[in-house]
Design a protein around this motif. Structure first.
Motif, PDB file in Angstrom:
ATOM      1  N   TYR A 102       0.801  -1.235   0.134  1.00  0.00           N
ATOM      2  CA  TYR A 102       0.073  -0.078  -0.061  1.00  0.00           C
ATOM      3  C   TYR A 102       0.902   1.208  -0.105  1.00  0.00           C
ATOM      4  N   PRO A 103       1.915   1.321   0.907  1.00  0.00           N
ATOM      5  CA  PRO A 103       2.808   2.621   0.699  1.00  0.00           C
ATOM      6  C   PRO A 103       3.618   2.753  -0.400  1.00  0.00           C
ATOM      7  N   ILE A 104       3.680   1.654  -1.180  1.00  0.00           N
ATOM      8  CA  ILE A 104       4.717   1.425  -2.359  1.00  0.00           C
ATOM      9  C   ILE A 104       3.813   2.096  -3.460  1.00  0.00           C
ATOM     10  N   VAL A 105       2.631   2.037  -3.658  1.00  0.00           N
ATOM     11  CA  VAL A 105       1.992   2.348  -4.970  1.00  0.00           C
ATOM     12  C   VAL A 105       2.011   3.929  -4.956  1.00  0.00           C
ATOM     13  N   PRO A 106       1.740   4.923  -3.907  1.00  0.00           N
ATOM     14  CA  PRO A 106       2.067   6.238  -4.074  1.00  0.00           C
ATOM     15  C   PRO A 106       3.599   6.698  -4.318  1.00  0.00           C
ATOM     16  N   ALA A 107       4.494   5.628  -3.700  1.00  0.00           N
ATOM     17  CA  ALA A 107       5.966   5.959  -3.881  1.00  0.00           C
ATOM     18  C   ALA A 107       6.318   5.731  -5.222  1.00  0.00           C
ATOM     19  N   LEU A 108       5.609   4.715  -5.931  1.00  0.00           N
ATOM     20  CA  LEU A 108       6.130   4.398  -7.392  1.00  0.00           C
ATOM     21  C   LEU A 108       5.463   5.592  -8.250  1.00  0.00           C
ATOM     22  N   LEU A 109       4.347   6.097  -8.030  1.00  0.00           N
ATOM     23  CA  LEU A 109       3.917   7.254  -8.711  1.00  0.00           C
ATOM     24  C   LEU A 109       4.635   8.420  -8.428  1.00  0.00           C
ATOM     25  N   ARG A 110       5.270   8.706  -7.359  1.00  0.00           N
ATOM     26  CA  ARG A 110       6.181   9.590  -7.152  1.00  0.00           C
ATOM     27  C   ARG A 110       7.280   9.691  -7.798  1.00  0.00           C
ATOM     28  N   GLY A 111       7.986   8.330  -8.077  1.00  0.00           N
ATOM     29  CA  GLY A 111       9.071   7.981  -8.607  1.00  0.00           C
ATOM     30  C   GLY A 111      10.279   7.727  -7.354  1.00  0.00           C
ATOM     31  N   GLU A 112       9.688   7.669  -6.247  1.00  0.00           N
ATOM     32  CA  GLU A 112      10.499   7.388  -4.837  1.00  0.00           C
ATOM     33  C   GLU A 112      11.056   5.865  -4.960  1.00  0.00           C
ATOM     34  N   THR A 113      12.311   5.601  -4.321  1.00  0.00           N
ATOM     35  CA  THR A 113      12.736   4.435  -3.959  1.00  0.00           C
ATOM     36  C   THR A 113      12.244   3.869  -2.816  1.00  0.00           C
ATOM     37  N   PHE A 114      12.381   2.411  -2.622  1.00  0.00           N
ATOM     38  CA  PHE A 114      11.725   1.887  -1.297  1.00  0.00           C
ATOM     39  C   PHE A 114      12.520   0.551  -1.026  1.00  0.00           C
ATOM     40  N   ALA A 115      12.132   0.188   0.317  1.00  0.00           N
ATOM     41  CA  ALA A 115      12.864  -1.287   0.260  1.00  0.00           C
ATOM     42  C   ALA A 115      11.893  -2.357  -0.479  1.00  0.00           C
ATOM     43  N   ASP A 116      12.682  -3.363  -1.131  1.00  0.00           N
ATOM     44  CA  ASP A 116      11.931  -4.408  -1.950  1.00  0.00           C
ATOM     45  C   ASP A 116      10.903  -5.049  -0.882  1.00  0.00           C
ATOM     46  N   PRO A 117       9.712  -5.073  -1.070  1.00  0.00           N
ATOM     47  CA  PRO A 117       8.723  -5.934  -0.165  1.00  0.00           C
ATOM     48  C   PRO A 117       9.090  -7.483  -0.093  1.00  0.00           C
ATOM     49  N   ALA A 118       9.655  -7.897  -0.947  1.00  0.00           N
ATOM     50  CA  ALA A 118      10.096  -9.374  -0.931  1.00  0.00           C
ATOM     51  C   ALA A 118      10.949  -9.539   0.071  1.00  0.00           C
TER      52      ALA A 118
END
Length: 178
Positions: free
Chosen positions: A52-68
């Motif tokens: 859920y927090p990844i989708v907005p981050a993807l849209l903003r072009g931000e990096t995030f920890a791999d959920p896997a």
């Protein structure tokens, strides 16, 4: 191309079905593992909530920890645990599900063409998907509904009855002609 509104409509229907599948369970039942090897509802909800927090981050072009790689809920983590207190109460899990779904829906409804057409910011996804727009139906509809289907199968394996599919009325304002 499909509209964000059509994706949100299906996303909302998935949420309603997931909530119906979990409505009559207790905290303790959320970690039952029929046959000893099924993903239980508490793990499934936590796994879905990783995104859920990844989708907005993807849209903003931000990096995030791999959920896997998430230790508790990632597919490279240790898997479902039998202690329901690790996951929080059923109500807290459902609240996270509802709030996360709404944040994703709002981010998707507000997404711009620029946001949708950028490559995914997670390197392993960027190898599989040319753009965020191409990736999101796979993540939001296929991935999540696989796990909602697991909840349905889990119910039957655990001896619970099936549930009726909830109302499919679109959220207010989603479809201009309604």
């Amino acid at each position: 191309m499909f509209s964000s509104q059509s994706i949100v409509y299906a996303w909302d229907n998935g949420l309603r079905y997931a909530l119906a599948l979990l409505d009559d369970l207790t905290d303790e039942q959320m970690v039952l593992r029929p046959g000893g090897n099924m993903n239980h509802p508490a793990w499934i909800l936590g796994h879905m909530a990783l995104y859920y927090p990844i989708v907005p981050a993807l849209l903003r072009g931000e990096t995030f920890a791999d959920p896997a790689d998430d230790d508790l809920f990632g597919f490279r983590g240790h898997g479902p645990l039998p202690d329901h207190t690790i996951y929080g109460s059923k109500e807290s899990q459902l609240q996270r599900l509802r709030e996360g779904h709404e944040k994703v829906a709002q981010a998707l409804l507000a997404a711009t063409d620029v946001q949708l057409n950028r490559p995914p910011s997670l390197p392993r996804w960027a190898k599989m998907y040319p753009t965020v727009e191409f990736m999101l139906p796979d993540l939001l509809l296929l991935h999540e509904n696989i796990h909602i289907g697991q909840l349905s199968i889990w119910r039957r394996a655990a001896g619970f009855s099936g549930v009726d599919f909830p109302d499919r009325t679109p959220r207010a304002g989603l479809i201009a002609s309604l």
